[in-house]
Scaffold this motif. Sequence first.
Motif, PDB file in Angstrom:
ATOM      1  N   ARG A  51      36.663   4.799  14.138  1.00 45.30           N
ATOM      2  CA  ARG A  51      35.670   5.288  14.814  1.00 45.30           C
ATOM      3  C   ARG A  51      34.711   6.244  13.600  1.00 45.30           C
ATOM      4  O   ARG A  51      34.878   7.371  13.601  1.00 45.30           O
ATOM      5  CB  ARG A  51      36.535   6.926  15.582  1.00 45.30           C
ATOM      6  CG  ARG A  51      36.961   6.376  16.373  1.00 45.30           C
ATOM      7  CD  ARG A  51      36.630   6.429  17.753  1.00 45.30           C
ATOM      8  NE  ARG A  51      35.996   7.893  18.036  1.00 45.30           N
ATOM      9  CZ  ARG A  51      34.788   8.301  18.176  1.00 45.30           C
ATOM     10  NH1 ARG A  51      33.915   7.414  18.961  1.00 45.30           N
ATOM     11  NH2 ARG A  51      34.690   9.161  18.520  1.00 45.30           N
ATOM     12  N   PRO A  52      33.584   5.370  12.773  1.00 42.84           N
ATOM     13  CA  PRO A  52      33.338   5.813  12.006  1.00 42.84           C
ATOM     14  C   PRO A  52      31.969   6.419  12.404  1.00 42.84           C
ATOM     15  O   PRO A  52      31.558   6.410  13.414  1.00 42.84           O
ATOM     16  CB  PRO A  52      33.112   4.549  11.168  1.00 42.84           C
ATOM     17  CG  PRO A  52      32.887   3.768  12.273  1.00 42.84           C
ATOM     18  CD  PRO A  52      34.082   4.305  13.417  1.00 42.84           C
ATOM     19  N   VAL A  53      31.373   7.239  11.337  1.00 42.10           N
ATOM     20  CA  VAL A  53      30.375   7.270  10.982  1.00 42.10           C
ATOM     21  C   VAL A  53      29.001   6.000   9.854  1.00 42.10           C
ATOM     22  O   VAL A  53      29.641   5.924   9.478  1.00 42.10           O
ATOM     23  CB  VAL A  53      29.439   8.845  10.575  1.00 42.10           C
ATOM     24  CG1 VAL A  53      27.785   9.246  10.472  1.00 42.10           C
ATOM     25  CG2 VAL A  53      30.007   9.519  11.806  1.00 42.10           C
ATOM     26  N   VAL A  54      28.364   5.920  11.028  1.00 41.33           N
ATOM     27  CA  VAL A  54      27.347   4.422  10.947  1.00 41.33           C
ATOM     28  C   VAL A  54      26.689   4.956   9.641  1.00 41.33           C
ATOM     29  O   VAL A  54      25.820   5.592  10.966  1.00 41.33           O
ATOM     30  CB  VAL A  54      27.912   2.923  11.354  1.00 41.33           C
ATOM     31  CG1 VAL A  54      29.100   3.015  11.816  1.00 41.33           C
ATOM     32  CG2 VAL A  54      26.799   2.993  12.458  1.00 41.33           C
ATOM     33  N   ALA A  55      25.798   4.426   8.662  1.00 39.94           N
ATOM     34  CA  ALA A  55      24.935   3.852   8.108  1.00 39.94           C
ATOM     35  C   ALA A  55      23.910   3.137   8.535  1.00 39.94           C
ATOM     36  O   ALA A  55      24.596   1.906   8.037  1.00 39.94           O
ATOM     37  CB  ALA A  55      24.262   5.149   6.537  1.00 39.94           C
ATOM     38  N   ILE A  56      23.065   2.692   8.991  1.00 32.29           N
ATOM     39  CA  ILE A  56      22.428   1.895   9.884  1.00 32.29           C
ATOM     40  C   ILE A  56      21.060   1.194   8.388  1.00 32.29           C
ATOM     41  O   ILE A  56      20.323   1.864   8.506  1.00 32.29           O
ATOM     42  CB  ILE A  56      22.590   1.618  10.987  1.00 32.29           C
ATOM     43  CG1 ILE A  56      23.340   2.145  11.811  1.00 32.29           C
ATOM     44  CG2 ILE A  56      21.892   0.290  11.714  1.00 32.29           C
ATOM     45  CD1 ILE A  56      23.147   1.582  13.231  1.00 32.29           C
ATOM     46  N   GLY A  57      20.761  -0.311   8.546  1.00 28.67           N
ATOM     47  CA  GLY A  57      20.029  -0.303   7.587  1.00 28.67           C
ATOM     48  C   GLY A  57      20.028  -1.623   6.396  1.00 28.67           C
ATOM     49  O   GLY A  57      20.675  -1.952   6.668  1.00 28.67           O
ATOM     50  N   ASN A  58      18.490  -1.982   6.529  1.00 25.90           N
ATOM     51  CA  ASN A  58      18.339  -3.300   5.134  1.00 25.90           C
ATOM     52  C   ASN A  58      19.017  -2.546   4.448  1.00 25.90           C
ATOM     53  O   ASN A  58      20.052  -3.489   3.183  1.00 25.90           O
ATOM     54  CB  ASN A  58      17.225  -3.951   5.439  1.00 25.90           C
ATOM     55  CG  ASN A  58      16.374  -4.318   6.960  1.00 25.90           C
ATOM     56  OD1 ASN A  58      17.586  -4.654   7.744  1.00 25.90           O
ATOM     57  ND2 ASN A  58      15.665  -4.210   7.099  1.00 25.90           N
ATOM     58  N   PHE A  59      19.122  -2.088   3.651  1.00 23.54           N
ATOM     59  CA  PHE A  59      18.850  -0.928   2.392  1.00 23.54           C
ATOM     60  C   PHE A  59      18.505  -1.712   1.445  1.00 23.54           C
ATOM     61  O   PHE A  59      19.303  -2.019   0.480  1.00 23.54           O
ATOM     62  CB  PHE A  59      20.822  -0.886   2.228  1.00 23.54           C
ATOM     63  CG  PHE A  59      21.136   0.323   3.815  1.00 23.54           C
ATOM     64  CD1 PHE A  59      20.114   1.501   3.502  1.00 23.54           C
ATOM     65  CD2 PHE A  59      21.770  -0.413   3.691  1.00 23.54           C
ATOM     66  CE1 PHE A  59      20.805   1.750   4.417  1.00 23.54           C
ATOM     67  CE2 PHE A  59      22.447   0.694   5.303  1.00 23.54           C
ATOM     68  CZ  PHE A  59      21.952   1.939   5.616  1.00 23.54           C
ATOM     69  N   ASP A  60      17.604  -2.904   0.636  1.00 18.99           N
ATOM     70  CA  ASP A  60      17.749  -3.951   0.005  1.00 18.99           C
ATOM     71  C   ASP A  60      16.760  -2.708  -1.317  1.00 18.99           C
ATOM     72  O   ASP A  60      15.726  -1.920  -0.871  1.00 18.99           O
ATOM     73  CB  ASP A  60      16.105  -4.133  -0.108  1.00 18.99           C
ATOM     74  CG  ASP A  60      15.684  -5.553  -0.707  1.00 18.99           C
ATOM     75  OD1 ASP A  60      16.192  -5.414  -1.718  1.00 18.99           O
ATOM     76  OD2 ASP A  60      14.820  -5.552  -1.057  1.00 18.99           O
ATOM     77  N   GLY A  61      17.605  -2.750  -1.812  1.00 18.84           N
ATOM     78  CA  GLY A  61      17.234  -2.174  -3.219  1.00 18.84           C
ATOM     79  C   GLY A  61      18.237  -0.676  -3.630  1.00 18.84           C
ATOM     80  O   GLY A  61      18.491  -0.183  -4.813  1.00 18.84           O
ATOM     81  N   VAL A  62      18.819  -0.289  -2.338  1.00 17.96           N
ATOM     82  CA  VAL A  62      19.886   0.967  -2.383  1.00 17.96           C
ATOM     83  C   VAL A  62      19.513   1.685  -3.418  1.00 17.96           C
ATOM     84  O   VAL A  62      19.620   2.571  -4.500  1.00 17.96           O
ATOM     85  CB  VAL A  62      21.244   0.555  -2.572  1.00 17.96           C
ATOM     86  CG1 VAL A  62      21.742   1.463  -2.533  1.00 17.96           C
ATOM     87  CG2 VAL A  62      21.844  -1.018  -2.082  1.00 17.96           C
ATOM     88  N   HIS A  63      17.673   2.189  -2.797  1.00 18.81           N
ATOM     89  CA  HIS A  63      17.490   3.642  -3.120  1.00 18.81           C
ATOM     90  C   HIS A  63      17.873   4.879  -2.991  1.00 18.81           C
ATOM     91  O   HIS A  63      18.369   5.131  -2.278  1.00 18.81           O
ATOM     92  CB  HIS A  63      15.473   3.358  -3.599  1.00 18.81           C
ATOM     93  CG  HIS A  63      15.436   3.241  -2.210  1.00 18.81           C
ATOM     94  ND1 HIS A  63      15.111   3.832  -1.333  1.00 18.81           N
ATOM     95  CD2 HIS A  63      14.703   1.961  -0.961  1.00 18.81           C
ATOM     96  CE1 HIS A  63      14.864   3.438  -0.469  1.00 18.81           C
ATOM     97  NE2 HIS A  63      14.439   2.524  -0.024  1.00 18.81           N
TER      98      HIS A  63
END
Length: 316
Positions: A24-36
């Motif tokens: 039952r998570p909260v999800v952060a969705i994205g490509n996240f290249d760089g993790v800036h």
Amino acid sequence: MTGDPSSDFLLVRGNAQLPPALARPVVAIGNFDGVHRGHRAVFDTARAMAAEAGVPAIAVTFEPHPRTFFNPASAPFRLTPEARKLRHIAESGLQGAVVLPFDAQLAAMEAEDFVREILVGRYNVTGVAVGFDFHFGRARAGSPAFLEEAGRRHGFKVTVVPPMRDEDDAISSTAIRSALASGQVGHAAHMLGRPFAVAAEVLHGDKRGRTIGFPTANLALAEDMELAFGIYAVRALTPLGRFDGVANYGRRPTFDNGRPLLEVHLFDFSGDLYGATLEVEFHAYLRPELKFDGVTALVAQIAADARQARDVLARI
């Protein structure tokens, strides 16, 4: 299923179900290249939502980068290859990550099907956090507004995180790549929240540096690397410890004008690094790569570059 980055970070690959610890998570969705810093604002939002609901917070990301899948010949260079991206995600305080394969099946999936089959059916999400510019589904039809409306229909909360700015620039992977391409490694670091870094194996070279008093560790970076050619003040993590140094990234026009290499001269270092992996941080751009009339002029300039690099790094 336990994570590559750290023992307490759970990593799920492919189409597997989540383990009970990530239910039952909260999800952060994205490509996240760089993790800036902008990405970390999305992670922070997911963590806050998860804390309020009493559930885990995780990232859902994609490999390869969708732009690599659709047009590999013109895809942007990766700020963070997959292993480093996952390491930085783990450092952000999330409990885990899902790496979804970005393939023809996922590319063709309608936005509503992604919500119904993956977010609800597979992960049973409590909430979703995304950046303001996140799009998903076939033809990128799934916008943040679409996701908010889908959340209301399917019973999960959605938070859209606004852009984060650094001086006049909205922080983005594209802006960071642009800064690196013009040698602005300080500006890139400010947007990233840490120095830009690369990791590669030390190669055998022509050992010319030894003959002129400045031995170097030679690293071949990714072929699509867009870092500006030139001289940099760097710090390198080696198997023998962490060392300051000065580095040239370029084609060595004084000698052979060959393939681009990163040549790192480490200060106060003695040892054999051949075959070892070095992680090199770029702290300052000192000057462009130049062609010299001869070795004497080159050696004098390298000595001056080394002094400048030491001075710059002593102040960091």
